[in-house]
Design a protein around this motif. Structure first.
Motif, PDB file in Angstrom:
ATOM      1  N   VAL A 101       0.867  -1.179   0.000  1.00 48.62           N
ATOM      2  CA  VAL A 101       0.000   0.000   0.000  1.00 48.62           C
ATOM      3  C   VAL A 101       0.905   1.231   0.000  1.00 48.62           C
ATOM      4  O   VAL A 101       1.644   1.460   0.952  1.00 48.62           O
ATOM      5  N   SER A 102       0.856   2.006  -1.070  1.00 51.86           N
ATOM      6  CA  SER A 102       1.604   3.264  -1.061  1.00 51.86           C
ATOM      7  C   SER A 102       0.752   4.320  -0.356  1.00 51.86           C
ATOM      8  O   SER A 102      -0.473   4.314  -0.448  1.00 51.86           O
ATOM      9  N   GLY A 103       1.414   5.216   0.364  1.00 50.23           N
ATOM     10  CA  GLY A 103       0.679   6.189   1.160  1.00 50.23           C
ATOM     11  C   GLY A 103      -0.097   5.531   2.281  1.00 50.23           C
ATOM     12  O   GLY A 103      -1.126   6.032   2.730  1.00 50.23           O
ATOM     13  N   GLY A 104       0.404   4.410   2.761  1.00 52.00           N
ATOM     14  CA  GLY A 104      -0.336   3.589   3.721  1.00 52.00           C
ATOM     15  C   GLY A 104      -0.119   3.927   5.174  1.00 52.00           C
ATOM     16  O   GLY A 104      -0.587   3.186   6.045  1.00 52.00           O
ATOM     17  N   ALA A 105       0.550   5.039   5.459  1.00 52.20           N
ATOM     18  CA  ALA A 105       0.804   5.404   6.852  1.00 52.20           C
ATOM     19  C   ALA A 105      -0.252   6.335   7.423  1.00 52.20           C
ATOM     20  O   ALA A 105      -0.195   6.692   8.594  1.00 52.20           O
ATOM     21  N   SER A 106      -1.233   6.727   6.605  1.00 54.23           N
ATOM     22  CA  SER A 106      -2.292   7.609   7.093  1.00 54.23           C
ATOM     23  C   SER A 106      -3.508   7.511   6.173  1.00 54.23           C
ATOM     24  O   SER A 106      -3.423   6.978   5.062  1.00 54.23           O
ATOM     25  N   GLY A 107      -4.639   8.019   6.650  1.00 49.34           N
ATOM     26  CA  GLY A 107      -5.827   8.175   5.829  1.00 49.34           C
ATOM     27  C   GLY A 107      -6.348   6.901   5.202  1.00 49.34           C
ATOM     28  O   GLY A 107      -6.406   5.838   5.832  1.00 49.34           O
ATOM     29  N   GLY A 143      -5.041   5.027   2.918  1.00 53.32           N
ATOM     30  CA  GLY A 143      -4.022   3.984   2.804  1.00 53.32           C
ATOM     31  C   GLY A 143      -3.836   3.210   4.086  1.00 53.32           C
ATOM     32  O   GLY A 143      -3.677   1.977   4.061  1.00 53.32           O
ATOM     33  N   LEU A 144      -3.854   3.888   5.222  1.00 56.64           N
ATOM     34  CA  LEU A 144      -3.703   3.212   6.508  1.00 56.64           C
ATOM     35  C   LEU A 144      -4.870   2.270   6.755  1.00 56.64           C
ATOM     36  O   LEU A 144      -4.682   1.139   7.229  1.00 56.64           O
ATOM     37  N   ALA A 145      -6.077   2.709   6.414  1.00 49.31           N
ATOM     38  CA  ALA A 145      -7.249   1.845   6.581  1.00 49.31           C
ATOM     39  C   ALA A 145      -7.156   0.618   5.682  1.00 49.31           C
ATOM     40  O   ALA A 145      -7.479  -0.507   6.099  1.00 49.31           O
ATOM     41  N   ALA A 146      -6.685   0.809   4.448  1.00 52.74           N
ATOM     42  CA  ALA A 146      -6.538  -0.324   3.533  1.00 52.74           C
ATOM     43  C   ALA A 146      -5.475  -1.289   4.040  1.00 52.74           C
ATOM     44  O   ALA A 146      -5.669  -2.519   4.018  1.00 52.74           O
ATOM     45  N   ALA A 147      -4.348  -0.749   4.487  1.00 49.70           N
ATOM     46  CA  ALA A 147      -3.277  -1.603   5.004  1.00 49.70           C
ATOM     47  C   ALA A 147      -3.753  -2.403   6.208  1.00 49.70           C
ATOM     48  O   ALA A 147      -3.439  -3.595   6.353  1.00 49.70           O
ATOM     49  N   THR A 148      -4.514  -1.766   7.076  1.00 50.97           N
ATOM     50  CA  THR A 148      -5.031  -2.443   8.270  1.00 50.97           C
ATOM     51  C   THR A 148      -5.971  -3.572   7.892  1.00 50.97           C
ATOM     52  O   THR A 148      -5.903  -4.671   8.470  1.00 50.97           O
ATOM     53  N   LEU A 182     -19.417  12.493   5.613  1.00 50.97           N
ATOM     54  CA  LEU A 182     -18.162  12.263   4.919  1.00 50.97           C
ATOM     55  C   LEU A 182     -17.878  10.766   4.876  1.00 50.97           C
ATOM     56  O   LEU A 182     -18.221  10.034   5.808  1.00 50.97           O
ATOM     57  N   GLY A 183     -17.278  10.315   3.799  1.00 50.85           N
ATOM     58  CA  GLY A 183     -16.856   8.926   3.746  1.00 50.85           C
ATOM     59  C   GLY A 183     -15.794   8.660   4.790  1.00 50.85           C
ATOM     60  O   GLY A 183     -15.023   9.546   5.162  1.00 50.85           O
ATOM     61  N   ARG A 184     -15.764   7.445   5.278  1.00 54.29           N
ATOM     62  CA  ARG A 184     -14.767   7.051   6.277  1.00 54.29           C
ATOM     63  C   ARG A 184     -13.691   6.193   5.609  1.00 54.29           C
ATOM     64  O   ARG A 184     -13.983   5.440   4.673  1.00 54.29           O
ATOM     65  N   PRO A 185     -12.461   6.284   6.089  1.00 54.91           N
ATOM     66  CA  PRO A 185     -11.413   5.437   5.522  1.00 54.91           C
ATOM     67  C   PRO A 185     -11.789   3.963   5.495  1.00 54.91           C
ATOM     68  O   PRO A 185     -11.400   3.236   4.585  1.00 54.91           O
ATOM     69  N   GLU A 186     -12.579   3.530   6.482  1.00 54.60           N
ATOM     70  CA  GLU A 186     -13.006   2.131   6.526  1.00 54.60           C
ATOM     71  C   GLU A 186     -13.902   1.783   5.336  1.00 54.60           C
ATOM     72  O   GLU A 186     -13.933   0.629   4.891  1.00 54.60           O
ATOM     73  N   ASP A 187     -14.656   2.765   4.823  1.00 56.29           N
ATOM     74  CA  ASP A 187     -15.480   2.529   3.628  1.00 56.29           C
ATOM     75  C   ASP A 187     -14.587   2.229   2.429  1.00 56.29           C
ATOM     76  O   ASP A 187     -14.890   1.343   1.608  1.00 56.29           O
ATOM     77  N   TYR A 188     -13.513   2.984   2.321  1.00 53.70           N
ATOM     78  CA  TYR A 188     -12.550   2.748   1.242  1.00 53.70           C
ATOM     79  C   TYR A 188     -11.906   1.368   1.384  1.00 53.70           C
ATOM     80  O   TYR A 188     -11.802   0.609   0.408  1.00 53.70           O
ATOM     81  N   ALA A 189     -11.486   1.036   2.605  1.00 51.71           N
ATOM     82  CA  ALA A 189     -10.816  -0.249   2.843  1.00 51.71           C
ATOM     83  C   ALA A 189     -11.736  -1.421   2.526  1.00 51.71           C
ATOM     84  O   ALA A 189     -11.301  -2.447   1.996  1.00 51.71           O
ATOM     85  N   LEU A 190     -13.016  -1.277   2.849  1.00 57.55           N
ATOM     86  CA  LEU A 190     -13.985  -2.327   2.520  1.00 57.55           C
ATOM     87  C   LEU A 190     -14.063  -2.530   1.015  1.00 57.55           C
ATOM     88  O   LEU A 190     -14.129  -3.665   0.525  1.00 57.55           O
TER      89      LEU A 190
END
Length: 256
Positions: free
Chosen positions: A10-16, A18-23, A221-229
Motif C-alpha cells: 500500500v503506497s501512502g499507507g501510513a495515514s488516511g 491507505g492506513l485503513a486499507a493496510a489495516t 463524509l466517507g470514512r477510511p473504513e469505507d474505502y478499505a472495505l
C-alpha cells in the motif's frame, strides 16, 4: 482472493485511506508493506505502520522514484508472493489556471502529476512485473488497485492539477487491465468522493459539516473504513476489472 500466505503493498499507507486499507489487508492475513515518505522530526509514519501488527512493514521512499517502488516490491516478495498493490499516495496542491499571482506555475502542476499519476504508474509497473511470476490463486495472479477521485470527473475551480492527475489515473485503468489480462492480473480504480482524511481534518468544523451535507446518502463524509472495505470487495470479486468505481454516496460536485 484468499490473502493468507500472500503479501500486499500500500503506497501512502501510513495515514488516511491507505492506513485503513493496510489495516484491513493485514486483518485478512497478508504481509503488508507500506511505502510512504520517510519519517522526519515531526512524523511517526513508521510507528503508525508498526501499530497495525507484526505482519506490517514500513519502507520509506518517494513514490515518484521508481527505485522506491522496486524496493517495496522486493520487501513484499521476500516475505510472500505479491498478490495486491494499492496506490493511495497523493497530493492535492490547489491552484487556478490563472490566479492572483498570475499563470499557474508549471512546476507545481508537474509535481502533482509526478506524485499522483507517476507514483501510481511506478507501483503498478513494478508490482505487475512481480505478479506475473505468481501461480494462479483462484482466477488471478494479482490485483492492482488505484485511487482516483471524483475530481477526475467534476473537478472544481482551483483543482486544475489535481483533476488532471486523477483523470489520468482513471484513464490508465482500462488499458492496463486489457494489457495485463494476458497474465491474469486485474486492475481496478476507486474514485472516492468527500472523505475524512488528514487534509479534511484540517478544515474548520463548519466547513466539514457543510461538505458532509453535500452527499445525498449517506449524508456524511466517507470514512477510511469505507474505502478499505471496497479494496477487500475488489480483491474478492473476480469480475471487477478495468473499472473505475465511484465511492461517493451519489455526490456530484458543483464548480466551487
Amino acid at each position: 482472493m484468499d490473502l493468507s500466505g500472500t503479501s500486499a503493498i500500500v503506497s501512502g499507507g501510513a495515514s488516511g485511506l491507505g492506513l485503513a486499507a493496510a489495516t484491513r489487508l493485514h486483518a485478512a492475513g497478508a504481509e503488508v508493506v507500506v511505502l510512504d515518505r520517510p519519517d522526519d522530526a515531526s512524523s511517526t509514519r513508521a510507528q503508525q505502520v508498526a501499530a497495525i501488527g507484526e505482519r506490517a512493514h514500513f519502507v520509506g521512499g518517494d513514490v515518484t522514484d521508481p527505485s522506491a517502488a522496486a524496493a517495496a516490491v522486493e520487501a513484499a516478495t521476500d516475505r510472500a508472493p505479491l498478490r495486491a498493490a494499492v496506490s493511495c499516495a497523493g497530493v492535492a496542491s490547489p491552484g487556478k489556471l490563472v490566479g492572483r499571482r498570475g499563470a499557474l506555475d508549471s512546476e507545481t502542476f508537474m509535481h502533482v502529476l509526478a506524485v499522483n499519476t507517476g507514483g501510481t504508474m511506478n507501483l503498478m509497473a513494478h508490482a505487475a512485473e512481480a505478479m506475473q511470476a505468481n501461480e494462479l490463486r483462484g482466477e488471478d495472479r494479482g490485483v492492482l488497485i488505484n485511487t482516483a477521485s471524483i475530481a477526475a470527473f467534476e473537478g472544481q475551480i482551483g483543482q486544475i492539477a489535481y483533476s488532471a492527475s486523477k483523470g489520468a489515473v482513471a484513464s490508465m485503468t482500462l488499458p492496463a487491465a486489457r494489457e495485463l489480462a494476458a497474465t491474469q492480473i486485474r486492475v481496478v480504480t476507486i474514485a472516492p468522493g468527500l472523505f475524512e482524511t488528514p487534509m479534511m481534518a484540517g478544515l474548520p468544523e463548519e466547513a466539514r459539516t457543510s461538505l458532509a451535507e453535500k452527499t445525498p446518502h449517506p449524508a456524511r463524509l466517507g470514512r477510511p473504513e469505507d474505502y478499505a472495505l471496497t479494496v477487500e470487495q475488489i480483491l474478492t470479486n473476480p469480475m471487477l476489472n478495468g473499472e473505475v468505481i465511484r465511492l461517493d454516496g451519489a455526490v456530484r460536485m458543483e464548480p466551487r
